[in-house]
Write a protein that holds these residues in place. Structure first.
Motif, mmCIF file in Angstrom:
data_model
loop_
_atom_site.group_PDB
_atom_site.id
_atom_site.type_symbol
_atom_site.label_atom_id
_atom_site.label_comp_id
_atom_site.label_asym_id
_atom_site.label_seq_id
_atom_site.Cartn_x
_atom_site.Cartn_y
_atom_site.Cartn_z
ATOM 1 N N THR A 152 4.249 6.740 -6.563
ATOM 2 C CA THR A 152 3.855 7.177 -5.238
ATOM 3 C C THR A 152 2.463 6.685 -4.887
ATOM 4 O O THR A 152 1.689 6.271 -5.746
ATOM 5 C CB THR A 152 3.946 8.718 -5.130
ATOM 6 O OG1 THR A 152 3.781 9.109 -3.770
ATOM 7 C CG2 THR A 152 2.880 9.394 -5.970
ATOM 8 N N GLY A 153 2.155 6.730 -3.617
ATOM 9 C CA GLY A 153 0.861 6.317 -3.104
ATOM 10 C C GLY A 153 0.912 6.390 -1.592
ATOM 11 O O GLY A 153 1.914 6.804 -1.011
ATOM 12 N N ILE A 154 -0.163 5.979 -0.933
ATOM 13 C CA ILE A 154 -0.176 5.999 0.516
ATOM 14 C C ILE A 154 0.607 4.811 1.079
ATOM 15 O O ILE A 154 1.308 4.920 2.070
ATOM 16 C CB ILE A 154 -1.624 5.984 1.042
ATOM 17 C CG1 ILE A 154 -2.372 7.238 0.545
ATOM 18 C CG2 ILE A 154 -1.654 5.919 2.560
ATOM 19 C CD1 ILE A 154 -1.745 8.550 0.957
ATOM 20 N N HIS A 155 0.519 3.657 0.431
ATOM 21 C CA HIS A 155 1.271 2.469 0.853
ATOM 22 C C HIS A 155 1.635 1.693 -0.410
ATOM 23 O O HIS A 155 1.033 0.680 -0.747
ATOM 24 C CB HIS A 155 0.427 1.614 1.803
ATOM 25 C CG HIS A 155 1.220 0.583 2.533
ATOM 26 N ND1 HIS A 155 1.287 -0.737 2.137
ATOM 27 C CD2 HIS A 155 1.999 0.675 3.645
ATOM 28 C CE1 HIS A 155 2.061 -1.410 2.963
ATOM 29 N NE2 HIS A 155 2.503 -0.578 3.892
ATOM 30 N N VAL A 156 2.648 2.206 -1.123
ATOM 31 C CA VAL A 156 3.006 1.727 -2.457
ATOM 32 C C VAL A 156 3.266 0.230 -2.492
ATOM 33 O O VAL A 156 2.890 -0.473 -3.445
ATOM 34 C CB VAL A 156 4.233 2.514 -2.981
ATOM 35 C CG1 VAL A 156 4.835 1.825 -4.189
ATOM 36 C CG2 VAL A 156 3.833 3.934 -3.347
ATOM 37 N N ALA A 157 3.898 -0.297 -1.446
ATOM 38 C CA ALA A 157 4.270 -1.713 -1.435
ATOM 39 C C ALA A 157 3.067 -2.644 -1.513
ATOM 40 O O ALA A 157 3.192 -3.793 -1.923
ATOM 41 C CB ALA A 157 5.089 -2.031 -0.195
#
Length: 431
Positions: A194-199
């Protein structure tokens, strides 16, 4: 006597992850967790909507009411975007932004020891590296979340997150693997990245490191059986990425690709970096590599200037793609975003009707996907007692809830043949 603490979390999975990591720091230092009156309250805030701001203020007021003498530390996206506003709320002692959250325990201790007892405002611009918050255990004992990046550089016209979270920062793969190994040792079988904008993982590291490298490395941890991704940007989906992901043998066939609108005109106004054609190509590519994939998405209705034609284009596109689940939201203006200043704001009654139109399509698509699973065999990770008496339940790799009429221990991985559909949940039997 040990001091007590309570952490109140609003918003996304990233916030939840960070709160659990901070809880570990408190516990390791000898503090006791209390869900009632506490000596220290940490409010981890959200600012994605106006309602999020309001809920954050309500939680601060509730903490002050619970214990007027408590230390109240406010951190997260709301306090990042509006630090002065938060600092003026009665009873708030510490104001942190979206990063440097690991300092909250030390700052609370400073006040407990009557040192530096004043408001502290720390903004994420002071930190351009990944903040190493780590978790060894989590409250949910089957699926564990690992934060691998923070920040966003997309600047969609409706969104405050890039201002609240700052620019992209990525975590070192060695640290991600180390945390995965600790979680695996504590019994977890599924990891969610997970993250704010994983890509965008790795874009700040100045090397060839990318998200697929993370997936391949944590797949080498023997006790981890499943790897799941949080929301992905469609532009970052490539055939090479999907083939390498599937080759690990541990990748879940579930992708959440945020759409937001099925109209190219509105996508451009939103400052999304793709169009309908590219989005559809990526969905077809995913289905080529993962034939039984669960494709989920988000859609905003009533974005400024959205015409009836734009709305019909979204309906047509959602019907065409056939998502397994669609999360629907009415557009809500956020102060500080470009979209809030746009002409052509949509009437609330029109938003409500458009939401209703898409809810009918969402229900139809979702039920068709559930029915398509009957007769198939799905791998299910048992999580908890089912909603139905005498059943166990868990989630398949393509993120569907499955009920089995047996008592099965939590954290068991079982192969289940789907035999029926009850209400909107799958029923199956172990094979």
């Amino acid at each position: 006597m040990a001091y007590t603490f309570n952490i109140i979390t609003l918003g996304c999975k990233v916030n939840q992850y960070e709160s659990e990591a901070i809880e570990e720091i408190f516990l390791k230092k000898g503090y006791k967790k209390s869900i009632h009156q506490a000596d220290i309250y940490v409010i981890n805030t959200c600012t994605v909507t106006n309602m999020s701001d309001r809920k954050s203020r309500q939680m601060i007021s509730r903490a002050r009411k619970d214990n007027p003498d408590a230390i109240i530390a406010v951190m997260g996206c709301y306090s990042q975007v509006k630090p002065e506003e938060v600092s003026e709320i009665p009873g708030v002692d510490i104001v942190l932004g979206s990063r440097n959250k690991e300092n909250v325990v030390d700052l609370c201790e400073d006040i407990l020891q009557n040192k530096n007892a004043q408001d502290k405002i720390i903004l994420p611009s002071e930190s351009k590296t990944f903040e190493e918050l780590q978790i060894s255990n989590q409250s949910q004992m089957t699926r564990a979340y690992i934060k691998i990046q923070d920040g966003c550089n997309m600047y969609c016209s409706y969104c405050l997150i890039p201002y609240a979270r700052g620019n992209i920062v990525s975590r070192e793969i060695s640290e991600i693997v180390s945390e995965t190994e600790r979680l695996a040792a504590n019994g977890f079988k599924e990891i969610v990245l997970t993250g704010i904008h994983v890509a965008s993982y790795g874009k700040d590291l100045g090397s060839d490191v990318s998200l697929i490298n993370v997936i391949e490395e944590i797949a080498k941890v023997p006790k981890i059986k499943r790897i799941r991704l949080s929301s992905m940007e469609p532009r970052h989906i490539t055939k090479d990425f999907l083939i390498r992901m599937k080759a690990t043998g541990k990748a879940c066939d579930h992708f959440h690709l945020s759409l937001q609108s099925g109209s190219d005109e509105i996508l451009k106004a939103m400052n999304r970096k793709y169009d309908r054609k590219l989005y559809e190509e990526k969905c077809n590519l995913i289905r080529e590599i993962f034939p039984n994939v669960g494709l989920t998405t988000d859609i905003i209705v009533g974005f400024p200037t959205e015409s009836d034609k734009n709305h019909e284009e979204t309906i047509e596109f959602v019907e065409k793609i056939k998502f397994s689940k669609t999360h629907l939201f009415k557009y809500s203006p956020r102060e500080g975003t470009k979209a809030a200043k746009m002409k052509g704001q949509i009437n609330g009654n029109i938003k409500k009707q458009r939401l209703h139109d898409l809810e009918k399509i969402e229900e139809k698509n979702r039920m068709e996907f559930l029915q398509s699973q009957i007769g198939k065999t799905l791998e299910v990770l048992i999580e908890s007692k089912s909603d139905y008496e005498s059943y166990s339940s868990g989630y398949s790799t393509n993120y569907l809830k499955v009920n089995i009429k047996e008592k099965i221990p939590a954290n068991s991985l079982v192969n289940v043949k789907i035999t029926d559909l009850l209400d909107d949940q799958l029923i199956g039997e172990i094979i």
